[in-house]
Design a protein around this motif. Structure first.
Motif, PDB file in Angstrom:
ATOM      1  N   PHE A 273      25.450  51.784 -18.667  1.00  0.00           N
ATOM      2  CA  PHE A 273      24.047  51.702 -18.287  1.00  0.00           C
ATOM      3  C   PHE A 273      23.706  52.593 -17.096  1.00  0.00           C
ATOM      4  O   PHE A 273      22.561  52.607 -16.621  1.00  0.00           O
ATOM      5  N   ALA A 274      24.688  53.384 -16.615  1.00  0.00           N
ATOM      6  CA  ALA A 274      24.475  54.217 -15.426  1.00  0.00           C
ATOM      7  C   ALA A 274      23.259  55.145 -15.526  1.00  0.00           C
ATOM      8  O   ALA A 274      22.525  55.317 -14.555  1.00  0.00           O
ATOM      9  N   PRO A 275      23.004  55.767 -16.694  1.00  0.00           N
ATOM     10  CA  PRO A 275      21.813  56.624 -16.781  1.00  0.00           C
ATOM     11  C   PRO A 275      20.495  55.882 -16.561  1.00  0.00           C
ATOM     12  O   PRO A 275      19.479  56.517 -16.304  1.00  0.00           O
ATOM     13  N   GLY A 276      20.517  54.551 -16.659  1.00  0.00           N
ATOM     14  CA  GLY A 276      19.283  53.780 -16.493  1.00  0.00           C
ATOM     15  C   GLY A 276      19.129  53.149 -15.132  1.00  0.00           C
ATOM     16  O   GLY A 276      18.239  52.293 -14.935  1.00  0.00           O
ATOM     17  N   ILE A 277      19.950  53.536 -14.171  1.00  0.00           N
ATOM     18  CA  ILE A 277      19.886  52.922 -12.845  1.00  0.00           C
ATOM     19  C   ILE A 277      18.506  53.081 -12.220  1.00  0.00           C
ATOM     20  O   ILE A 277      17.955  52.144 -11.631  1.00  0.00           O
ATOM     21  N   LYS A 278      17.918  54.258 -12.363  1.00  0.00           N
ATOM     22  CA  LYS A 278      16.599  54.485 -11.760  1.00  0.00           C
ATOM     23  C   LYS A 278      15.557  53.552 -12.379  1.00  0.00           C
ATOM     24  O   LYS A 278      14.679  53.032 -11.682  1.00  0.00           O
ATOM     25  N   GLU A 279      15.654  53.339 -13.695  1.00  0.00           N
ATOM     26  CA  GLU A 279      14.730  52.417 -14.359  1.00  0.00           C
ATOM     27  C   GLU A 279      14.900  50.994 -13.837  1.00  0.00           C
ATOM     28  O   GLU A 279      13.913  50.271 -13.616  1.00  0.00           O
ATOM     29  N   ILE A 280      16.129  50.581 -13.631  1.00  0.00           N
ATOM     30  CA  ILE A 280      16.401  49.231 -13.140  1.00  0.00           C
ATOM     31  C   ILE A 280      15.847  49.063 -11.723  1.00  0.00           C
ATOM     32  O   ILE A 280      15.234  48.039 -11.402  1.00  0.00           O
ATOM     33  N   LEU A 281      16.038  50.062 -10.875  1.00  0.00           N
ATOM     34  CA  LEU A 281      15.529  49.992  -9.503  1.00  0.00           C
ATOM     35  C   LEU A 281      14.008  49.866  -9.496  1.00  0.00           C
ATOM     36  O   LEU A 281      13.442  49.100  -8.703  1.00  0.00           O
ATOM     37  N   VAL A 282      13.369  50.601 -10.366  1.00  0.00           N
ATOM     38  CA  VAL A 282      11.903  50.519 -10.448  1.00  0.00           C
ATOM     39  C   VAL A 282      11.463  49.145 -10.944  1.00  0.00           C
ATOM     40  O   VAL A 282      10.559  48.517 -10.387  1.00  0.00           O
TER      41      VAL A 282
ATOM     42  N   THR B 276      24.388  60.671 -12.011  1.00  0.00           N
ATOM     43  CA  THR B 276      22.981  60.520 -12.384  1.00  0.00           C
ATOM     44  C   THR B 276      22.069  61.232 -11.404  1.00  0.00           C
ATOM     45  O   THR B 276      21.122  61.933 -11.799  1.00  0.00           O
ATOM     46  N   PHE B 277      22.365  61.087 -10.106  1.00  0.00           N
ATOM     47  CA  PHE B 277      21.521  61.686  -9.076  1.00  0.00           C
ATOM     48  C   PHE B 277      21.785  63.187  -8.935  1.00  0.00           C
ATOM     49  O   PHE B 277      20.863  63.972  -8.712  1.00  0.00           O
ATOM     50  N   VAL B 278      23.054  63.594  -9.089  1.00  0.00           N
ATOM     51  CA  VAL B 278      23.405  65.014  -8.932  1.00  0.00           C
ATOM     52  C   VAL B 278      22.786  65.851 -10.044  1.00  0.00           C
ATOM     53  O   VAL B 278      22.095  66.852  -9.787  1.00  0.00           O
ATOM     54  N   TYR B 279      23.016  65.428 -11.283  1.00  0.00           N
ATOM     55  CA  TYR B 279      22.585  66.285 -12.399  1.00  0.00           C
ATOM     56  C   TYR B 279      21.092  66.156 -12.703  1.00  0.00           C
ATOM     57  O   TYR B 279      20.504  67.073 -13.276  1.00  0.00           O
ATOM     58  N   SER B 280      20.476  65.057 -12.300  1.00  0.00           N
ATOM     59  CA  SER B 280      19.023  64.968 -12.466  1.00  0.00           C
ATOM     60  C   SER B 280      18.316  65.690 -11.328  1.00  0.00           C
ATOM     61  O   SER B 280      17.324  66.390 -11.537  1.00  0.00           O
ATOM     62  N   GLY B 281      18.857  65.558 -10.105  1.00  0.00           N
ATOM     63  CA  GLY B 281      18.226  66.183  -8.950  1.00  0.00           C
ATOM     64  C   GLY B 281      18.481  67.666  -8.824  1.00  0.00           C
ATOM     65  O   GLY B 281      17.583  68.438  -8.479  1.00  0.00           O
TER      66      GLY B 281
END
Length: 535
Positions: free
Chosen positions: A112-121, A347-352
């Motif tokens: 579920f790591a790719p969805g961490i940002k969704e969970i935080l929101v 997730t943060f490195v490759y998206s950012g």
């Protein structure tokens, strides 16, 4: 009833102190004219004198068994009930089922790591520590689970724990999928890790129970693919699933797979632990003969409470008082912690830095899987090859050959090189394929080291295989869970990705000589070990 010498248990707290800890009855047994069974050191797969037990003591123990008709033992060296004598198909079926189980449980760590940002929101969280802890708390469960799983496996066997673990893992995953806040999500992910630690903790013990020495490297490699590939394959599938159906469906998919595995494992997995199998045989013979005085050769004189107490303390005793296990565990733990630092920040490195989307971010984990496959495959091949070559030359096997200094030292150096490549190419915004290549090198190297170390420790302390695995898992999983908490802060500091990863690389560089030290001095240290003299 007792017509041959029993096989010594691999990791039990119940074995006789007169029996060698390095016992390995896979080479066959030799009987004298009176029928007593005697095992030569070369037949045990260890060097003469390495276990501190003389041939006279072994003969005395064998004669004691022969003189007492109430002791239940294997029916000779070729008893088909002895897991070491199972057909190869049956052995490899067990290994295959274990490998499948160890693929599913680690999926929960990072799918579920790719969805961490969704969970935080969704849960209105902004903390970077919470973001990384959502991933790493699962590994914290891997740290504490083995402390309970290892002693229970020594009391009740392997198979019941696999089945109970599968059921609990599925139930806790349902709770995770239904989480309504961050606290609930963290709690159920921790419980998932506890239940999911079962196959990772005792899988190596099951392999040691039934696999011959010359095939153990391949079997360990097949089993290790699960906990290695799970965290790599998971995010790739998870990225697309999260985009299509949301992060909760990651856990519902794991529930479906885990639920299907419950009956599969129940019917396909067989018990391999010798003390439990002999105890079952003893119970059956008591019923058939009406003789209540029958007892298993491997039965303990201790109560269940005493046995559990001794077993539950043993992993920590091994970790604290056994220098070989302490330093080897430290090496594995630090490199494993670094691995999860990379996992939690992809997730943060490759998206950012590279603009990857929620669906494609999982592809960033692909090099880790490829690298791990290479490392595990090469390590397993070389490990078994050197054992077979030594056997062909008539050389006595010693566990230290599993450390392969011409392999582990280059792996240690490549591990550091991979970190340098990854860190500096990310910082300089070099094309994404280059940092991924650095990750591939790092993962291939770390698996080469981990497989060599685990195979060595398994054979060096064969009588305590589950406890050794638990000791490894405790320190490895603690650092795997805690080190990532500072990952984002490290990369956002003045060190950034370049010097941040270089710092980690220099720390790993200091650890490179450890396998070579034990390759040279390991046998001497094992002779002095308190675990070669007492429980």
């Amino acid at each position: 009833m007792a017509d041959s010498k029993a096989q010594t248990p691999r990791d039990s707290g119940t074995f006789d102190k007169e029996k060698p800890l390095d016992f390995d009855a896979e080479k066959g047994q030799q009987s004298d004219l009176d029928g007593a069974t005697i095992l030569a050191p070369s037949e045990r797969g260890v060097s003469a004198g390495s276990d501190g037990v003389t041939g006279d003591k072994e003969k005395a123990v064998a004669e004691e068994t022969e003189q007492d008709p109430n002791i239940v033992d294997w029916d000779g060296p070729h008893d088909p009930e002895n897991p070491m004598n199972w057909p190869e198909k049956k052995k490899w079926l067990n290994v295959a089922v274990l490998s499948i189980l160890t693929i599913i449980t680690p999926l929960g760590s990072s799918m579920f790591a790719p969805g961490i940002k969704e969970i935080l929101v969704e849960f209105h969280e902004t903390s970077s520590i919470t973001a990384t802890f959502l991933v790493s708390i699962y590994i914290l469960g891997f740290a504490f689970g083995p402390l309970l799983v290892a002693p229970l496996s020594e009391m009740y066997g392997r198979a019941p724990l696999y089945n109970i673990g599968n059921i609990l893992f599925t139930i806790f995953t349902v709770g995770t999928a239904l989480s309504t806040n961050t606290g609930m999500l963290l709690a159920f992910r921790f419980l998932m890790g506890l239940a999911g630690s079962v196959p990772i903790t005792i899988g190596s013990g099951s392999i040691a129970d039934c696999m011959k020495m010359e095939n153990r490297g391949k079997a360990m490699s097949a089993w290790a693919l699960g906990p290695l590939l799970g965290p790599c394959i998971g995010p790739i599938a998870g990225g697309y699933l999260i985009k299509a159906a949301g992060w909760r469906w990651v856990f519902w998919l794991i529930v479906i797979i885990g639920g299907c595995l419950i009956p599969f494992a129940f019917f396909c997995l067989r018990e391999t632990y010798a003390p439990v199998l002999l105890e079952r045989k003893t119970a059956r013979l008591r019923k058939e003969t009406g003789n209540p005085n029958l007892r298993s050769k491997l039965a303990s004189n201790k109560s269940a409470a005493e046995t559990f107490k001794a077993a539950i303390y043993r992993p920590m005793k091994l970790l604290i008082f056994e220098p070989i296990i302490t330093l080897m565990s430290l090496y594995v733990a630090i490199t494993y912690g670094i691995l999860y630092m990379l996992f939690t920040t992809f997730t943060f490195v490759y998206s950012g830095h590279y603009g990857f989307g929620v669906d494609t971010i999982g592809l960033a984990y692909l090099p880790t899987g490829i690298g791990m496959l290479i490392g595990v495959g090469v390590s397993g091949f070389l490990s078994d090859k050197i054992v077979k070559d030594r056997t062909a030359k008539g050389l006595v096997h010693r566990p230290e050959v599993r450390l392969l200094p011409y392999f582990t030292i280059p792996c240690g150096l490549l591990l550091c090189a991979g970190l340098f490549i990854y860190g500096w190419t990310v910082q300089e915004h070099v094309h994404w394929i280059v940092p991924m290549f650095g990750v591939l090198i790092f993962c291939a190297a770390i698996m080469g080291i981990m497989m060599s170390v685990q195979s060595y420790l398994l054979e060096a302390f064969l009588a305590h295989a589950a406890s050794v695995t638990a000791a490894l898992a405790v320190l490895r999983s603690l650092l795997g869970a805690l080190l990532p908490l500072g990952a984002l802060d490290l990369y956002e500091s003045k060190l950034q990705f370049g010097w941040g990863n270089s710092l980690l690389g220099f720390i790993a560089l200091l650890l490179v000589p450890i396998p070579f030290i034990f390759y040279v001095y390991g046998e001497k240290l094992r002779k002095k070990s308190r675990f070669n003299k007492a429980n």
